[in-house]
Write a protein that holds these residues in place. Structure first.
Motif, mmCIF file in Angstrom:
data_model
loop_
_atom_site.group_PDB
_atom_site.id
_atom_site.type_symbol
_atom_site.label_atom_id
_atom_site.label_comp_id
_atom_site.label_asym_id
_atom_site.label_seq_id
_atom_site.Cartn_x
_atom_site.Cartn_y
_atom_site.Cartn_z
ATOM 1 N N HIS A 441 6.017 -1.998 99.836
ATOM 2 C CA HIS A 441 5.576 -1.698 98.477
ATOM 3 C C HIS A 441 4.190 -1.063 98.469
ATOM 4 C CE1 HIS A 441 8.453 -5.062 96.965
ATOM 5 N NE2 HIS A 441 9.074 -3.903 97.159
ATOM 6 N N LYS A 442 3.286 -1.557 99.319
ATOM 7 C CA LYS A 442 1.941 -1.001 99.364
ATOM 8 C C LYS A 442 1.956 0.427 99.894
ATOM 9 C CE LYS A 442 -2.729 -1.830 101.062
ATOM 10 N NZ LYS A 442 -3.636 -2.730 101.827
ATOM 11 N N LEU A 443 2.719 0.653 100.952
ATOM 12 C CA LEU A 443 2.801 1.999 101.510
ATOM 13 C C LEU A 443 3.446 2.957 100.528
ATOM 14 C CD1 LEU A 443 3.889 1.196 105.182
ATOM 15 C CD2 LEU A 443 1.604 1.782 104.354
ATOM 16 N N ALA A 444 4.412 2.452 99.746
ATOM 17 C CA ALA A 444 5.057 3.303 98.748
ATOM 18 C C ALA A 444 4.073 3.747 97.682
ATOM 19 C CB ALA A 444 6.236 2.563 98.116
ATOM 20 N N SER A 445 3.130 2.883 97.322
ATOM 21 C CA SER A 445 2.143 3.246 96.310
ATOM 22 C C SER A 445 1.127 4.263 96.833
ATOM 23 C CB SER A 445 1.408 1.991 95.826
ATOM 24 O OG SER A 445 0.667 1.409 96.898
ATOM 25 N N LEU A 446 0.988 4.351 98.162
ATOM 26 C CA LEU A 446 0.026 5.277 98.756
ATOM 27 C C LEU A 446 0.638 6.632 99.092
ATOM 28 C CD1 LEU A 446 -1.784 2.863 101.253
ATOM 29 C CD2 LEU A 446 -2.589 3.592 99.005
ATOM 30 N N THR A 447 1.924 6.765 98.932
ATOM 31 C CA THR A 447 2.606 7.984 99.396
ATOM 32 C C THR A 447 3.344 8.657 98.246
ATOM 33 O OG1 THR A 447 4.460 6.590 100.109
ATOM 34 C CG2 THR A 447 2.855 7.220 101.792
ATOM 35 N N GLY A 448 2.661 8.882 97.161
ATOM 36 C CA GLY A 448 3.290 9.562 96.044
ATOM 37 C C GLY A 448 3.709 10.981 96.384
ATOM 38 N N GLY A 449 4.930 11.367 96.011
ATOM 39 C CA GLY A 449 5.436 12.695 96.292
ATOM 40 C C GLY A 449 6.053 12.866 97.669
ATOM 41 N N PHE A 450 6.131 11.784 98.458
ATOM 42 C CA PHE A 450 6.707 11.882 99.785
ATOM 43 C C PHE A 450 8.231 11.836 99.694
ATOM 44 C CE2 PHE A 450 3.376 10.797 103.174
ATOM 45 C CZ PHE A 450 2.392 11.458 102.466
ATOM 46 N N ALA A 451 8.895 12.631 100.535
ATOM 47 C CA ALA A 451 10.351 12.570 100.657
ATOM 48 C C ALA A 451 10.724 11.623 101.790
ATOM 49 C CB ALA A 451 10.916 13.958 100.909
ATOM 50 N N GLY A 452 12.025 11.438 101.978
ATOM 51 C CA GLY A 452 12.469 10.512 103.017
ATOM 52 C C GLY A 452 12.022 10.941 104.401
ATOM 53 N N ALA A 453 12.063 12.249 104.691
ATOM 54 C CA ALA A 453 11.615 12.725 105.995
ATOM 55 C C ALA A 453 10.127 12.491 106.195
ATOM 56 C CB ALA A 453 11.941 14.216 106.139
ATOM 57 N N ASP A 454 9.329 12.637 105.131
ATOM 58 C CA ASP A 454 7.887 12.374 105.235
ATOM 59 C C ASP A 454 7.626 10.903 105.527
ATOM 60 O OD1 ASP A 454 7.348 15.049 104.578
ATOM 61 O OD2 ASP A 454 7.559 14.592 102.449
ATOM 62 N N ILE A 455 8.407 10.025 104.890
ATOM 63 C CA ILE A 455 8.226 8.586 105.117
ATOM 64 C C ILE A 455 8.592 8.223 106.552
ATOM 65 C CG2 ILE A 455 9.102 6.316 104.439
ATOM 66 C CD1 ILE A 455 9.333 7.396 101.586
ATOM 67 N N HIS A 456 9.661 8.804 107.045
ATOM 68 C CA HIS A 456 10.026 8.565 108.451
ATOM 69 C C HIS A 456 8.926 9.064 109.383
ATOM 70 C CE1 HIS A 456 11.900 9.756 112.329
ATOM 71 N NE2 HIS A 456 12.486 8.563 112.196
ATOM 72 N N ASN A 457 8.309 10.162 109.035
ATOM 73 C CA ASN A 457 7.210 10.693 109.844
ATOM 74 C C ASN A 457 6.011 9.753 109.826
ATOM 75 O OD1 ASN A 457 5.788 12.546 111.420
ATOM 76 N ND2 ASN A 457 5.001 13.629 109.631
ATOM 77 N N VAL A 458 5.720 9.159 108.670
ATOM 78 C CA VAL A 458 4.598 8.218 108.581
ATOM 79 C C VAL A 458 4.843 7.010 109.484
ATOM 80 C CG1 VAL A 458 3.460 6.586 107.038
ATOM 81 C CG2 VAL A 458 3.834 8.927 106.289
ATOM 82 N N CYS A 459 6.057 6.460 109.426
ATOM 83 C CA CYS A 459 6.364 5.287 110.261
ATOM 84 C C CYS A 459 6.283 5.641 111.744
ATOM 85 C CB CYS A 459 7.750 4.751 109.915
ATOM 86 S SG CYS A 459 7.897 4.119 108.231
ATOM 87 N N ASN A 460 6.771 6.793 112.110
ATOM 88 C CA ASN A 460 6.712 7.201 113.512
ATOM 89 C C ASN A 460 5.273 7.440 113.958
ATOM 90 O OD1 ASN A 460 8.143 8.101 115.975
ATOM 91 N ND2 ASN A 460 7.221 10.070 115.470
ATOM 92 N N GLU A 461 4.470 8.074 113.105
ATOM 93 C CA GLU A 461 3.071 8.315 113.443
ATOM 94 C C GLU A 461 2.305 7.000 113.608
ATOM 95 O OE1 GLU A 461 1.248 10.804 114.211
ATOM 96 O OE2 GLU A 461 2.685 12.421 113.961
ATOM 97 N N ALA A 462 2.627 6.005 112.765
ATOM 98 C CA ALA A 462 1.959 4.709 112.894
ATOM 99 C C ALA A 462 2.268 4.072 114.243
ATOM 100 C CB ALA A 462 2.403 3.787 111.756
ATOM 101 N N ALA A 463 3.515 4.144 114.678
ATOM 102 C CA ALA A 463 3.874 3.598 115.991
ATOM 103 C C ALA A 463 3.181 4.367 117.116
ATOM 104 C CB ALA A 463 5.395 3.634 116.164
ATOM 105 N N LEU A 464 3.086 5.690 116.967
ATOM 106 C CA LEU A 464 2.396 6.484 117.989
ATOM 107 C C LEU A 464 0.911 6.148 118.060
ATOM 108 C CD1 LEU A 464 4.021 9.995 117.396
ATOM 109 C CD2 LEU A 464 4.481 8.415 119.267
ATOM 110 N N ILE A 465 0.288 5.957 116.912
ATOM 111 C CA ILE A 465 -1.139 5.619 116.885
ATOM 112 C C ILE A 465 -1.381 4.261 117.535
ATOM 113 C CG2 ILE A 465 -3.059 5.041 115.343
ATOM 114 C CD1 ILE A 465 -1.980 7.186 113.430
ATOM 115 N N ALA A 466 -0.502 3.287 117.228
ATOM 116 C CA ALA A 466 -0.646 1.960 117.832
ATOM 117 C C ALA A 466 -0.458 2.026 119.344
ATOM 118 C CB ALA A 466 0.360 0.997 117.207
#
Length: 702
Positions: A441-466
């Motif tokens: 829910h928190k991430l959804a509030s921070l990603t206004g205008g994101f599509a499903g592919a953008d959200i998948h990219n965010v999750c993948n980038e977070a794993a890469l950063i970690a």
């Protein structure tokens, strides 16, 4: 024939003839013309007759055989030699040795060793020697001497002149014959165009048909390239795997029910829609929705791209369309999914009138229209198509009876984004302390205008950063860093700003932050940074976006003021402004022209909308020059009004800009909490959404 041996016999002493054979004496005389007394002295000294000075064609001695590298070096030379050998018609056991005409005249013709000459193809002459010349020359009996000639006439003239000097009678002159033999070089040159044409067709056949073993080579060029997914193994995606598109799932569920139980509709006389167009922005899940439909219906799934129907050969697209529908009927009930159908479904007669490719595309579209009319609901075949540009499709394609349903899969709202985050967070190893629903829910509030592919990219980038930081699991801070990277780009740590530039950027971003903090309709500030990111951004301010679809004139004015805050702040604290406000000015100009010429918010222009289609070339404006001049004046007046309003606001809050800029130069990144500590609570608190209220309640409980 002119007998030189008989002349020599008459000149030689009898004692010499008794001791040595006449042929041996003749060989010596040929290279050492001396008096008979000289012959006696020559043989008495124990010297043998010397050989004719003709360079040996094949030396008996040779260097050490080359190794592997030497063979590689000699390979082109050997191949060229063999080719020339056969090209000259010399592929027999004979050993050929080329001499010049001067060598032929001095060493062979003048010494009476030539029996006959053969002129081959008017280009070179083969020399046939007398039988006794073999022993005289002591050469390999298979050696054939030859020399090249420029022209036959010149050769005959020189030969006749030479024989005249030697005093050879006409009856005993060397016979000359003319022959024409096959030349492999000329034959290959004639075959090259044919071989190239055959090679071209073989290559195109393999390329178009997927190889000789795939779809029949060139004979399978008209076969469809659609991929068939088996219902038991390949299509395993269900509607539960598709999040954020509940309305689209409800519309498309009608096709699933028909494919599962067609008799339920047919016994009442109903006919199921033949197809549906899935339209929407890129990355919203159109292909995923089609696969989920096939998975839910448990039927085969034929997937093909619109561009795969277009080939350079005439008629291939139409043939592939026919083959696609024939394959679908054989596997009925099944689903056909044509991705990017705008590649063949563009409106006919628009652009490209002078190109053959346009005619081929239109013929492919015509065949698709025919096939859509050619089967009925009893075939149990449903056609789904995806596109990002439904406005360019041909009206005949969208009419009832073909693609009856027009399903729009738009970008998800905040609830849909939260559901999508829950799906993509499952495979990620999260910190056990994190509450997945609250995090989504928190991430959804921070990603206004994101599509499903953008959200998948965010999750993948977070794993890469970690993983890059050596962590064992992914934390919330990694997701925030991933969102920043997707929005503003990666941090440019190598880009070091000078103290003057850093100060300018700090005051510029402070102007944005303070203007947004005190304007009612501005989006709430989350973070402001002066760390360079992306290709050109030296700093950025991140706001909490809202899922808002309607904007009032006051809201647009506040947005323009926030965008102008950086430029106004620079003009207040520095002697001159910089180029850093270029992007801000572009946004402000676009908003001003939109209010005047599109949204009808200007009293001078009135309620008129002159929006132009960006997909079609515009050769003239949809308004007169006078109206265009009015639009320019009103847009400029609107920007000037916003600039004056921003200047007045920031002049009153100049001390606040100073505080924020100084702290920015120290910390480089300020959060909402830092802004509250400096300026106090924001005077205009926005109403929280239901999800934001749920997040806050959850945080209060913790």
């Amino acid at each position: 024939m002119f007998n030189r041996l008989s002349l020599l016999k008459n000149k030689c002493p009898s004692s010499l003839l008794q001791r040595y054979p006449l042929k041996k004496i003749y060989r010596s005389y040929a290279t050492n013309p001396q008096t008979p007394k000289g012959f006696e002295n020559f043989f008495n000294n124990g010297s043998g007759g010397s050989k004719a000075k003709i360079p040996p064609p094949n030396p008996k001695s040779s260097p050490t055989p080359p190794g592997p590298n030497g063979l590689k070096t000699l390979a082109p030379v050997i191949a060229s030699t063999v080719f020339l050998w056969y090209a000259l018609g010399m592929g027999s056991n004979s050993k050929y040795h080329e001499v010049t005409y001067q060598e032929f005249k001095a060493n062979l013709l003048d010494k009476g060793l030539v029996r006959e000459l053969n002129v081959i193809n008017n280009s070179y002459v083969q020399v046939h020697l007398l039988p006794e010349a073999r022993s005289f020359l002591a050469e390999d009996p298979n050696t054939v001497y030859y020399f090249s000639i420029g022209s036959v006439e010149n050769f005959e003239r020189q030969l006749e002149k030479t024989q005249d000097k030697l005093g050879i009678p006409d009856s005993e002159r060397i016979p000359v014959s003319y022959h024409r033999e096959g030349n492999l070089t000329n034959a290959l040159v004639q075959l090259v165009p044919t071989l190239m044409l055959i090679g071209f067709f073989v290559y195109m056949g393999r390329r178009a048909g997927g190889g000789m073993g795939g779809q029949g080579g060139i004979f399978g060029i008209g076969k469809s390239k659609a991929k068939l997914f088996n219902k038991e193994t390949d299509v395993q995606i269900k509607f539960k795997d598709v999040a954020g598109a509940d309305e689209a799932k409800e519309e498309i569920m009608e096709f699933v029910k028909f494919l599962k139980d067609p008799q339920r509709f047919e016994r009442l006389g109903a006919t199921i829609p033949k197809g549906a167009i899935l339209s929407g922005p890129p990355g919203t899940g159109k292909t995923l929705m089609a696969k989920a439909t096939a998975g839910e219906a448990n039927v085969p799934f034929l997937s093909v791209s619109g561009s795969e129907f277009i080939e350079m050969f005439v008629g291939v697209g139409s043939s592939r369309v026919r083959d696609l529908f024939e394959t679908a009927k054989k596997n009925a009930p099944c689903i056909i999914f044509i991705d990017e159908i705008d590649a063949i479904g563009k409106a006919r007669g628009k652009g490209g009138h002078f190109t053959g490719g346009n005619d081929e595309r239109e013929s492919t579209l015509n065949q698709l229209l025919v096939e859509l009319d050619g089967f009925n609901s009893s075939d149990h075949v449903v056609v789904l198509a995806g596109t990002n540009r439904p406005d360019v499709l041909d009206p005949a394609l969208l009419r009832p009876g073909r693609f009856d349903r027009h399903i729009v899969i738009d970008k998800p709202d905040i609830i849909g984004r939260a559901d999508i985050f829950k799906v993509h967070l499952k495979p990620i190893k999260l910190n056990p302390k994190l509450d997945v629903p609250a995090l989504a829910h928190k991430l959804a509030s921070l990603t206004g205008g994101f599509a499903g592919a953008d959200i998948h990219n965010v999750c993948n980038e977070a794993a890469l950063i970690a993983a890059r930081n050596g962590k064992d699991n992914v934390n919330e801070i990694d997701f925030e860093a991933a969102i920043e990277r997707v929005i503003a780009g990666i941090e440019k740590k190598s880009r070091v700003l000078s103290p003057e530039e850093k100060k300018t950027v700090a005051y510029h971003e402070a102007g944005h932050a303070v203007a947004g903090w005190y304007l009612k309709y501005a989006e709430p500030l989350i973070k402001v940074s002066i760390i360079p990111r992306g290709s050109s951004a030296l700093g950025y301010a991140q706001y909490l976006p809202k899922d808002q679809y309607l904007y009032s004139k006051l809201q647009l004015m506040d947005r323009m003021c926030v965008a102008l805050g950086g430029r106004v702040s620079e003009s207040m604290f520095f002697e001159s402004i910089t180029t850093g406000a270029q992007n801000d000015l572009q946004k402000v100009t676009k908003m001003a022209y939109s209010q005047v010429s599109i949204f009808g918010m200007n009293p001078t222009i009135g309620p008129m909308s002159y929006q132009q289609d960006s997909n079609e070339p515009q050769f003239q404006k949809p308004y007169s020059e006078k109206t265009g001049s009015l639009i320019d004046d009103e847009a400029r007046s609107l920007v000037t009004e916003a600039l004056d309003r921003t200047t007045k606001l920031l002049t009153e809050k100049k001390s606040d800009i100073e505080k924020v800029a100084q702290l920015l130069m120290t910390k480089e990144i300020l959060t909402k909490q830092d802004m509250e500590n400096l300026l106090g609570k924001r005077p205009y608190e926005t109403e929280m959404s239901p999800i934001e209220k749920a997040i806050k309640e959850n945080e209060d409980k913790e």
